[in-house]
Design an enzyme around this catalytic site. Structure first.
Site, PDB file in Angstrom:
ATOM      1  CE  LYS A   1     -38.383  34.323 -28.835  1.00  0.00           C
ATOM      2  NZ  LYS A   1     -39.460  33.599 -29.533  1.00  0.00           N
TER       3      LYS A   1
HETATM    4  C1  LIG Z   1     -39.732  32.701 -30.580  1.00  0.00           C
HETATM    5  C2  LIG Z   1     -40.973  32.603 -31.395  1.00  0.00           C
HETATM    6  C3  LIG Z   1     -41.068  31.769 -32.516  1.00  0.00           C
HETATM    7  C4  LIG Z   1     -39.987  30.778 -32.924  1.00  0.00           C
HETATM    8  O1  LIG Z   1     -38.773  31.399 -33.177  1.00  0.00           O
HETATM    9  P1  LIG Z   1     -37.426  30.534 -33.158  1.00  0.00           P
HETATM   10  O2  LIG Z   1     -36.356  31.532 -33.431  1.00  0.00           O
HETATM   11  O3  LIG Z   1     -37.549  29.520 -34.215  1.00  0.00           O
HETATM   12  O4  LIG Z   1     -37.353  29.927 -31.798  1.00  0.00           O
HETATM   13  C5  LIG Z   1     -42.230  31.810 -33.270  1.00  0.00           C
HETATM   14  N1  LIG Z   1     -43.257  32.620 -32.922  1.00  0.00           N
HETATM   15  C6  LIG Z   1     -43.210  33.422 -31.841  1.00  0.00           C
HETATM   16  C7  LIG Z   1     -44.362  34.295 -31.532  1.00  0.00           C
HETATM   17  C8  LIG Z   1     -42.066  33.441 -31.039  1.00  0.00           C
HETATM   18  O5  LIG Z   1     -42.023  34.239 -29.978  1.00  0.00           O
END
Ligand SMILES: *Cc1c(COP(=O)(O)O)cnc(C)c1O
Length: 365
Positions: A204
């Site tokens: 992330k």
């Molecule tokens: C944060 C994110 C998600 C969703 O993740 P959650 O943990 O469910 O909030 C999906 N795809 C991307 C690219 C993200 O950055």
């Protein structure tokens, strides 16, 4: 005590926090990501010393060298989670430990230091202890929490930085969709990718989002809400959206498909859905899923529902998929029954209305 041994913890309360009436006015209808609570949390990591100088202080600008590595080479990672107002006035978190763990998985990929999970959780508790009144109370509104880490060392050479800041800010958020979720129209990007094998797609990291903005603008120009990214090798298999994972439901067979992990972001909502769908008697399959199959099965009616998921929008039905070669609908363009059932189940858990049989919720107030 909420500090859990946070190193050198200092609490510097805001000398004049926003008056109650003004805060209440903002909380009645907050615009996502534009207003922040009175306080923020910060902590520094220095090579040879580790984490130190944990501080809860008034929300305000950072002091950063113009040479800070993050500004040049994008060494940055983040998380996103929410604080929920329970019906009894308490405050709860949903799977915050999973966010703490994922921050460290992202840190490994971006050559950044790990943050002990208990300190991640303690930082959330510290901020909510001073800014708990900022958790809204209306239906489906939340306090969105944004923990992140940046390379703050002033150095223009290309190598992992020797100094980092971990920060936590919070922003009240209204229900993502007023009056229930509206099915999304998605645009298939046949020119740009989000992530390739061996790349940073599973981290992330802010840089992934920077790369998604141009294809996302293209989606908007095409009259769509969001962009669908395909795999970077064959442009054939569905990866995910810019910030949400995808699911495909076959009601007759009671099978739910979702792209396998690898280049996609391992969503915590995605993971919860895999568990909840299995408990609802559905078979869940994490596998490659091609855009051709999506079109074929949507057109034949075999595929009955598709939906996107993530912390911000919870679960959102997909109604229409567009690309240069045409468009198709899923489930007649309407929100599906199973999609809305999963959505309600998840919300009931997040707001503490359903019994937590998985140990997913933490009450912090
Ligand atoms: C944060 C994110 C998600 C969703 O993740 P959650 O943990 O469910 O909030 C999906 N795809 C991307 C690219 C993200 O950055």
């Amino acid at each position: 005590m909420t500090s859990e041994g946070l190193p050198d913890l200092r609490r510097e309360p805001h000398p004049n926090p926003l008056p109650d009436e003004e805060r209440e006015r903002i909380l009645a209808d907050p615009v996502f990501g534009t207003v922040f609570t009175d306080h923020m949390f910060s902590m520094t990591w220095t090579e040879g010393r580790g984490w130190h100088s944990a501080t809860v202080k008034p929300y305000g600008p950072l002091t950063l060298s113009p040479a800070a590595a993050v500004l040049h080479y994008a060494q940055e990672i983040f998380e996103g989670l929410k604080a929920y107002r329970y019906e009894d006035g308490g405050i709860g978190l949903f799977r915050a430990e999973a966010n703490a763990r994922r921050l460290n998985i992202s840190a490994t990929r971006m050559a950044m230091p790990h943050l002990p999970e208990e300190w991640f959780l303690a930082s959330v508790r510290e901020l909510l202890a001073v800014d708990g009144a900022w958790v809204p109370g209306q239906d489906e509104s939340t306090l969105y929490l944004r923990p992140y880490m940046i390379a703050s060392e002033a150095f223009l050479g290309v190598r992992p930085a020797k100094e980092y800041q971990y920060l936590l800010i919070a922003s009240p958020a209204a229900a993502y969709f007023k009056g229930g979720p509206k099915p999304l129209t998605l645009w298939v990007s046949e020119e740009y990718n989000r992530a390739g094998p061996g790349g940073t797609g599973a981290a992330k990291a802010g840089g992934n989002y920077a790369a998604s903005l141009l294809p996302q603008s293209e989606a908007i120009e095409q009259g769509c809400d969001q962009v669908i990214f395909l795999d970077a090798v064959e442009f054939k298999y569905v990866d995910e959206l810019g910030g949400m994972n995808l699911f495909f439901a076959y009601e007759d067979e009671r099978v739910l498909y979702t792209p396998e992990l690898g280049t996609i972001l391992p969503g915590i909502t995605r993971d919860a859905i895999l568990t909840l769908a299995a408990e609802a008697g559905w078979e869940v399959r994490e596998t490659k899923y091609s855009i051709d199959r999506w079109r074929r099965d949507a057109e034949s009616g075999l595929l009955t529902e598709a939906f996107a998921c993530g912390t911000a929008a919870v679960i959102t039905p997909v109604g229409t998929v567009k690309s240069r070669s045409g468009e198709f609908q899923v489930g007649g363009g309407e929100a599906g029954k199973f999609t809305m059932h999963l959505r309600q189940t998840l919300l009931d858990l997040q707001y503490g209305r359903a019994e937590d049989t998985h140990g997913w919720t933490t009450r912090v107030a």
